[in-house]
Design an enzyme around this catalytic site. Structure first.
Site, short mmCIF file in Angstrom:
data_model
loop_
_atom_site.label_atom_id
_atom_site.label_comp_id
_atom_site.label_asym_id
_atom_site.label_seq_id
_atom_site.Cartn_x
_atom_site.Cartn_y
_atom_site.Cartn_z
N LYS A 181 -53.47 -19.85 13.30
CA LYS A 181 -52.05 -20.12 13.57
C LYS A 181 -51.47 -20.87 12.38
CE LYS A 181 -49.62 -23.32 15.36
NZ LYS A 181 -48.49 -23.22 14.41
N GLY A 234 -53.69 -31.16 9.59
CA GLY A 234 -52.34 -31.56 9.99
C GLY A 234 -52.30 -33.06 10.21
N SER A 235 -51.34 -33.49 11.00
CA SER A 235 -51.13 -34.93 11.16
C SER A 235 -52.16 -35.53 12.13
CB SER A 235 -49.72 -35.18 11.69
OG SER A 235 -49.60 -34.58 12.96
N THR A 236 -52.32 -36.83 12.02
CA THR A 236 -53.27 -37.54 12.88
C THR A 236 -52.81 -37.48 14.34
OG1 THR A 236 -53.87 -38.93 11.04
CG2 THR A 236 -54.41 -39.78 13.22
N GLY A 239 -53.82 -34.22 15.58
CA GLY A 239 -55.29 -34.20 15.65
C GLY A 239 -55.79 -34.78 16.95
N GLU A 256 -58.90 -32.37 9.59
CA GLU A 256 -58.47 -32.83 8.25
C GLU A 256 -57.07 -33.39 8.44
OE1 GLU A 256 -60.53 -32.72 5.86
OE2 GLU A 256 -62.01 -31.28 6.56
N CYS A 290 -51.92 -34.57 1.54
CA CYS A 290 -52.66 -35.57 2.31
C CYS A 290 -53.38 -36.55 1.40
CB CYS A 290 -53.66 -34.87 3.22
SG CYS A 290 -54.67 -33.69 2.30
N GLU A 390 -47.87 -42.82 6.63
CA GLU A 390 -47.89 -41.73 5.66
C GLU A 390 -46.46 -41.20 5.52
OE1 GLU A 390 -49.53 -37.95 6.88
OE2 GLU A 390 -50.65 -37.81 5.01
P1 NAD Z 1 -48.61 -31.15 12.17
O1 NAD Z 1 -49.75 -31.88 12.77
O2 NAD Z 1 -47.26 -31.37 12.71
O3 NAD Z 1 -48.84 -29.58 12.25
C1 NAD Z 1 -49.98 -28.96 11.71
C2 NAD Z 1 -50.25 -27.68 12.48
O4 NAD Z 1 -50.56 -28.02 13.83
C3 NAD Z 1 -49.06 -26.72 12.54
O5 NAD Z 1 -49.52 -25.40 12.49
C4 NAD Z 1 -48.47 -27.01 13.92
O6 NAD Z 1 -47.77 -25.93 14.47
C5 NAD Z 1 -49.74 -27.28 14.71
N1 NAD Z 1 -49.55 -28.09 15.92
C6 NAD Z 1 -48.56 -28.97 16.20
N2 NAD Z 1 -48.73 -29.49 17.44
C7 NAD Z 1 -49.86 -28.93 17.95
C8 NAD Z 1 -50.58 -29.08 19.17
N3 NAD Z 1 -50.16 -29.88 20.14
N4 NAD Z 1 -51.71 -28.36 19.33
C9 NAD Z 1 -52.17 -27.54 18.36
N5 NAD Z 1 -51.52 -27.35 17.19
C10 NAD Z 1 -50.39 -28.03 16.97
O7 NAD Z 1 -48.69 -31.47 10.63
P2 NAD Z 1 -47.70 -31.01 9.49
O8 NAD Z 1 -46.51 -31.88 9.54
O9 NAD Z 1 -47.54 -29.53 9.55
O10 NAD Z 1 -48.58 -31.31 8.19
C11 NAD Z 1 -48.55 -32.49 7.52
C12 NAD Z 1 -49.76 -33.33 7.87
O11 NAD Z 1 -50.95 -32.62 7.50
C13 NAD Z 1 -49.82 -34.62 7.11
O12 NAD Z 1 -50.18 -35.66 7.98
C14 NAD Z 1 -50.91 -34.38 6.10
O13 NAD Z 1 -51.55 -35.55 5.63
C15 NAD Z 1 -51.84 -33.51 6.84
N6 NAD Z 1 -52.72 -32.79 5.91
C16 NAD Z 1 -54.05 -33.12 5.89
C17 NAD Z 1 -54.89 -32.49 4.97
C18 NAD Z 1 -56.36 -32.83 4.90
O14 NAD Z 1 -57.12 -32.03 4.38
N7 NAD Z 1 -56.80 -33.97 5.39
C19 NAD Z 1 -54.38 -31.52 4.13
C20 NAD Z 1 -53.02 -31.24 4.19
C21 NAD Z 1 -52.20 -31.87 5.10
#
Ligand code: NAD
Length: 496
Positions: A181, A234-236, A239, A256, A290, A390
């Protein structure tokens, strides 16, 4: 349904069983160009029924894919890498229009890095070996690494093309089928990679892409009983939701998450090198990384000299339309995200911080419709909100320090633990400080380096599990111990 993105035809339906199909609901969502907020594409909006369909297609493909010779899987992944490079100009432009990344980056970095990761895991497919454990005389105990089955891959919007390879590469090499996704903001290059995969001969159902919203499609994928593992970037906050959603079938997780990288410049550093590397560490990709070095910590003796040079460099960064090959910094990827970053500029001031550079949108009328933010440098106290949260933009905080113990304490005083940097010419200090940094990756006299062979991941609120290298192969396989009694041993019990 093909859409035209920058004169390139892009399929914007769901990709299930090697076919582009509309969502069961018929719904579509809008995807915008962050340079001017113009509509780029209307993409099929996947939801529960579509995730079910994609999981079924992946389950049906699993026996074929996992039983194929590993070298044959590798050969297909190599072909996909070649196809990505061949289609590089299109992929680069689509990524630029969708994310706002400058074309010079997507063309010269993202496309090649994506192909390189696929190639690394193509080669890995038939080199990832099991082993034999010397257990007892008369027994052969061998350990194989079995693919998990169907894996769910959830990616964010900051490097959508590259993250497609980071997750798909090892998942496929290890023999898994997948449902990916993409982020709702940036699904376009992932759909194109899937199209290329079908063209180079991946069997139907091995790769399935379901664009959709996180709270619906993403959440259901994380809950799904047919999914054996979720790899999430994605975001913590999200996560944590995924950890809860995964409990139903105790699926494996790889998380991650966010970061708040400390970037420490000691008094004995090569200042010019540190200025250049620190600017790359925070401003590349508009700071939407990130691992960004978002907390700059400067030794008092060199702070003024460093800051003069750093700010002078930041002032020369060329903001502009990301399609212009001269542009070094494009817009942030969405309006809400731009607003969030600007809000942190205000919070910095409320907390008593001093904005040394930027902190606002550019004056250039040509950029007025876009989601731009100027490179921003803020002097802040360690406890300020801008030093804790962040921000995920071209926004760096500056704090000063006097001694090594104090700065390592300051660096580790964050809930995150992803990446961090050290700039020093003193070898002993470099290794000592690297050891004491509570992170998954440390860069000494460089910042933000990565390679397909080097594990990438964090600790604490930055998550667990690793992308890249052999670690990634472990993430996408389960160990299996098989005991063979080749000497006719009988247990000492129940002998009759
Ligand atoms: P986000 O958590 O909002 O979304 C990430 C993904 O998760 C998207 O595809 C979103 O649709 C999906 N998502 C959202 N809610 C969900 C749920 N309840 N269940 C399952 N999936 C869901 O993050 P973002 O704003 O898209 O990305 C930015 C974040 O990603 C930042 O915090 C950044 O630090 C982190 N990031 C981490 C790494 C790493 O390797 N550690 C790399 C890149 C980005």
């Amino acid at each position: 349904m093909p859409d035209t993105v920058g004169n390139i035809e892009v399929n914007t339906d769901l990709f299930i069983g090697n076919k582009f199909v509309p969502a069961a609901s018929g719904k579509r969502f809008d995807v915008f160009n962050p340079h001017d907020e113009s509509l780029l594409a209307k993409v099929a909006e996947g939801d529960r029924a579509d995730i079910d369909r994609a999981v079924s297609a992946a389950q049906a493909a699993f026996a074929t894919w996992s039983n194929m010779a590993a070298s044959a899987r590798g050969a297909l992944i190599y072909k996909l890498a070649d196809a990505i490079e061949k289609d590089g100009e299109n992929l680069a432009l689509i990524e630029t229009l969708d994310t706002g990344h400058p074309i010079r980056d997507t063309r010269n970095l993202d496309v090649f890095r994506t192909a390189a990761v696929f190639r690394y895991f193509a080669g890995m497919a038939d080199k990832y070996e099991g082993f034999v454990v010397p257990t007892e005389p008369g027994f052969l105990t061998y350990i194989t690494r079995d693919p998990i089955g169907v894996v769910g891959l959830i990616v964010p919007w900051n490097f959508p093309l590259m993250f497609t390879s980071w997750k798909m590469g090892p998942a496929l090499a290890a023999g898994n089928c997948l449902v990916l996704k993409p982020a709702e903001l940036t699904p376009l290059t992932t759909l194109r990679v899937a199209e290329l995969a079908a063209k180079v001969g991946f069997p139907p159902g091995v790769i399935n892409i379901v664009p959709g919203y996180g709270a619906t499609a993403g959440q259901y994928l994380a809950e799904h009983g047919g999914i054996g593992k979720v790899s999430f970037t994605g975001s913590t906050v999200t996560g944590r939701k995924i950890v809860q959603a995964s409990a139903g079938n105790l699926k494996r997780l790889q998380l991650e998450l966010g970061g708040k990288g400390a970037n420490i410049v000691f008094a004995d550093a090569d200042i010019d090198l540190a200025v250049n590397g620190s600017a790359f560490g925070i401003f590349h990709n508009q700071g939407q990384a990130c691992i960004a070095g978002s907390r700059l910590m400067l030794h008092e003796d060199i702070a003024d000299r460093f800051l003069d040079k750093f700010i002078a460099l930041a002032k020369t960064i060329k903001l502009g339309d990301p399609r212009d090959p001269q542009t070094e910094m494009g817009p942030l990827t969405s309006r809400p995200h731009q607003e969030k970053v600007l809000r942190y500029c205000e919070l910095a001031k409320e907390d008593g911080g001093e904005v040394l550079l930027g902190g606002k949108v550019p004056d250039d009328p040509a950029l007025a419709k876009g989601c731009y933010v100027l490179p921003t440098v803020v002097r802040a106290k360690p406890q300020d909100r801008v030093n804790r949260d962040e921000v995920f933009g071209p926004f760096v905080t500056v704090s000063l320090f006097r001694d090594d113990d104090a700065v390592i304490e300051m660096a580790n005083a964050t809930s995150y633990g992803l990446g961090g940097g050290l700039w020093t010419r003193n070898l002993n200090r470099a290794h000592e400080m690297a050891k004491r940094m509570q992170v998954g990756m440390v860069w000494i006299n460089c910042y933000k380096r990565f390679h397909p062979g080097s594990p990438f991941g964090g600790i604490k609120d930055s998550g667990y599990g690793s992308e890249m290298g052999f670690e990634a192969m472990h993430e996408y396989t389960n160990p299996k111990a098989t005991w063979v009694n080749y000497a006719g041993h009988t247990p000492p019990f129940y002998k009759r």
